[in-house]
Write a protein that holds these residues in place. Structure first.
Motif, mmCIF file in Angstrom:
data_model
loop_
_atom_site.group_PDB
_atom_site.id
_atom_site.type_symbol
_atom_site.label_atom_id
_atom_site.label_comp_id
_atom_site.label_asym_id
_atom_site.label_seq_id
_atom_site.Cartn_x
_atom_site.Cartn_y
_atom_site.Cartn_z
ATOM 1 N N ARG A 176 0.834 -1.208 0.000
ATOM 2 C CA ARG A 176 0.000 0.000 0.000
ATOM 3 C C ARG A 176 0.866 1.255 0.000
ATOM 4 O O ARG A 176 1.889 1.332 0.684
ATOM 5 N N ARG A 177 0.444 2.247 -0.767
ATOM 6 C CA ARG A 177 1.144 3.522 -0.796
ATOM 7 C C ARG A 177 0.928 4.300 0.504
ATOM 8 O O ARG A 177 0.059 3.952 1.306
ATOM 9 N N GLU A 178 1.706 5.360 0.681
ATOM 10 C CA GLU A 178 1.576 6.269 1.822
ATOM 11 C C GLU A 178 1.696 5.538 3.149
ATOM 12 O O GLU A 178 0.960 5.803 4.110
ATOM 13 N N THR A 179 2.629 4.599 3.206
ATOM 14 C CA THR A 179 2.969 3.921 4.450
ATOM 15 C C THR A 179 4.487 3.941 4.592
ATOM 16 O O THR A 179 5.216 4.055 3.595
ATOM 17 N N HIS A 223 6.086 1.350 2.391
ATOM 18 C CA HIS A 223 6.171 1.706 0.973
ATOM 19 C C HIS A 223 7.356 2.620 0.718
ATOM 20 O O HIS A 223 8.113 2.421 -0.249
ATOM 21 N N GLU A 224 7.562 3.611 1.560
ATOM 22 C CA GLU A 224 8.667 4.540 1.368
ATOM 23 C C GLU A 224 10.008 3.827 1.488
ATOM 24 O O GLU A 224 10.950 4.132 0.758
ATOM 25 N N ARG A 237 10.425 1.787 -1.675
ATOM 26 C CA ARG A 237 10.664 2.707 -2.784
ATOM 27 C C ARG A 237 12.122 3.162 -2.785
ATOM 28 O O ARG A 237 12.786 3.173 -3.831
ATOM 29 N N ASP A 276 6.504 6.628 -9.705
ATOM 30 C CA ASP A 276 5.422 7.272 -8.965
ATOM 31 C C ASP A 276 4.163 7.496 -9.792
ATOM 32 O O ASP A 276 3.218 8.136 -9.319
ATOM 33 N N GLY A 303 0.552 6.735 -11.215
ATOM 34 C CA GLY A 303 -0.559 6.156 -10.470
ATOM 35 C C GLY A 303 -0.846 4.702 -10.774
ATOM 36 O O GLY A 303 -1.420 3.993 -9.937
ATOM 37 N N GLN A 355 2.755 0.018 -8.944
ATOM 38 C CA GLN A 355 2.771 -0.331 -7.525
ATOM 39 C C GLN A 355 3.815 -1.412 -7.265
ATOM 40 O O GLN A 355 4.257 -2.112 -8.187
#
Length: 253
Positions: free
Chosen positions: A113-116, A119-120, A123, A138, A140, A143
């Motif tokens: 999941r993004r924005e966790t 994830h960072e 990434r 990045d 959309g 993933q």
């Protein structure tokens, strides 16, 4: 010395699968974690046939492979329908391609999941290995997927076949925390040491080496499109232990 059990099992029947030892486990981890890309096999949801593609790969801090996929790709649609998949790692060299080690790993794919924070972290590690992916990472429709090993078949060369559980390829107690992140930042500046370690490992073709990903089981050296994975004999107990290991390599004559 080769024992009789290495040659025969159940009377005169040849023993196809060898007993897995630490050398085989280390080779399996090195092949899997040292691959910049792998073949990915999925099951086509429309036909049921196996389908194979090539994907860029990174690793998480526990050694689990991470891939970056587009929602438009057929393998992404297949994994949404059925998360079972397989990875093939291991590059041929000179001579017979089948004489070189390779590993097939049966896995389960799981979206990230993004924005966790996870994830960072993934990434950052992925871009460290594949900086050109910044052009599209990045978007959309892209993933990350974690591809968790379930079981693996290692072929270390003719007559050297092994079966490994997925747990042999995963770091049970991964290195997490601020001190490990600070170590990764420190290593990114240690280019002279990276070149010295690469030379110690027999790679003299370029001085432009840098340290890549790091975990408790080892580290990566990167030079352009070349990636070297070095596995420790034992998991590092601290960032200081990693620095001591690198220093011993860099200062070796």
């Amino acid at each position: 010395m080769t024992s009789e059990n290495d040659i025969k099992a159940e009377g005169d029947k040849p023993k196809v699968i060898r007993d897995t030892d630490d050398e085989a486990r280390r080779l399996a981890r090195t092949l899997l974690r040292g691959a910049r890309y792998m073949a990915l096999a999925v099951l086509d949801p429309e036909t049921g046939f196996p389908s194979v593609s090539r994907v860029l790969t990174g690793t998480d801090i526990d050694g689990v492979p991470v891939i970056l996929v587009s929602a438009l790709a057929s393998h992404t649609k297949a994994l949404r329908a059925d998360p079972r998949c397989s990875l093939l790692a291991g590059e041929p060299g000179k001579g017979d391609p089948l004489a070189h080690p390779r590993i097939t790993v049966q896995c389960i794919a799981e979206p990230v999941r993004r924005e966790t924070p996870q994830h960072e972290r993934r990434r950052s590690r992925f871009l460290n290995r594949h900086p050109k992916a910044a052009l599209y990472l990045d978007f959309g429709d892209f993933q990350f997927l974690r591809i968790t090993p379930q079981t693996a078949a290692l072929n270390a060369g003719f007559g050297r076949a092994y079966i490994l559980p997925g747990s042999d390829l995963v770091i049970a107690e991964p290195a997490d925390g601020e001190e490990w992140r600070q170590l990764e930042e420190k290593l990114s500046t240690m280019t002279a040491e990276a070149a010295a370690v690469a030379a110690h490992l027999g790679r003299h073709e370029s001085p432009n080496w840098r340290f890549g990903g790091l975990d408790r089981s080892g580290f990566e050296l990167i030079c352009g499109d070349i990636l070297l994975r070095h596995e420790f004999d034992e998991p590092a107990v601290s960032p200081e232990a990693v620095l001591n290991h690198i220093s011993a390599f860099a200062n070796a004559r």
